[in-house]
Design a protein around this motif. Structure first.
Motif, PDB file in Angstrom:
ATOM      1  N   PRO A  38       0.834  -1.195   0.000  1.00 53.79           N
ATOM      2  CA  PRO A  38       0.000   0.000   0.000  1.00 53.79           C
ATOM      3  C   PRO A  38       0.873   1.251   0.000  1.00 53.79           C
ATOM      4  N   ASP A 106      -4.813   2.023  -3.994  1.00 55.97           N
ATOM      5  CA  ASP A 106      -5.876   1.039  -3.774  1.00 55.97           C
ATOM      6  C   ASP A 106      -5.357  -0.362  -3.446  1.00 55.97           C
ATOM      7  N   ASP A 108      -4.439  -3.733  -1.969  1.00 56.97           N
ATOM      8  CA  ASP A 108      -4.957  -4.462  -0.819  1.00 56.97           C
ATOM      9  C   ASP A 108      -4.366  -5.865  -0.852  1.00 56.97           C
ATOM     10  N   ALA A 110      -4.093  -9.381  -0.427  1.00 60.01           N
ATOM     11  CA  ALA A 110      -5.062 -10.403  -0.027  1.00 60.01           C
ATOM     12  C   ALA A 110      -4.351 -11.532   0.697  1.00 60.01           C
TER      13      ALA A 110
END
Length: 141
Positions: A38, A106, A108, A110
């Motif tokens: 990020p 954006d 992220d 996972a």
């Protein structure tokens, strides 16, 4: 000269402080970008050919997608103290553009899907998921 661009749509590049020499170096180089976390972009100057891995740095951006720092020596000793962006930061904004900047904002990561019993959802399948393979938890068949 009047423009039809709304203030919120202005280019990030237009908001950065850089000199002509830096702009030329960015234009004359070949760049590769990887989103590594990020607000964190790995920038590689691919113009160095087979030695390009020696020219990889991390550029951090803020929540608005504007480059704020770089891990290179030039930023630490020259550009940062002079309140200017260096070539890696300018390359992210000018060459990578909104696509790369928005992807970093954006981003992220996972995590591997985990079951309630602590296992992974890939346990019932022949092939492991990427995270289980990468971590060494499961091997390929």
């Amino acid at each position: 000269m009047p423009t039809n661009v709304k203030p919120e749509e202005k280019s990030v590049v237009a908001q950065l402080n850089f000199d002509t020499k830096t702009a030329k170096r960015v234009a004359w180089s070949e760049w590769e970008f990887t989103i590594v976390g990020p607000f964190e972009i790995e920038v590689c100057n691919a113009s160095y050919g087979f030695k390009k891995r020696d020219h990889v740095y991390r550029v951090m951006i803020d929540e608005q997608g504007e480059p704020v720092s770089c891990t290179c020596k030039g930023f630490k000793h020259y550009h940062g103290p002079n309140d200017r962006v260096g070539k890696h930061m300018l390359a992210v904004a000018a060459v990578g553009g909104p696509t790369v900047l928005n992807a970093a904002v954006d981003f992220d990561p996972a995590p591997a899907p985990v079951k309630a019993d602590g296992g992974c959802e890939c346990d019932g399948h022949e092939f492991p998921c990427f995270e289980c393979y990468r971590s060494g938890r499961r091997e390929l068949p």
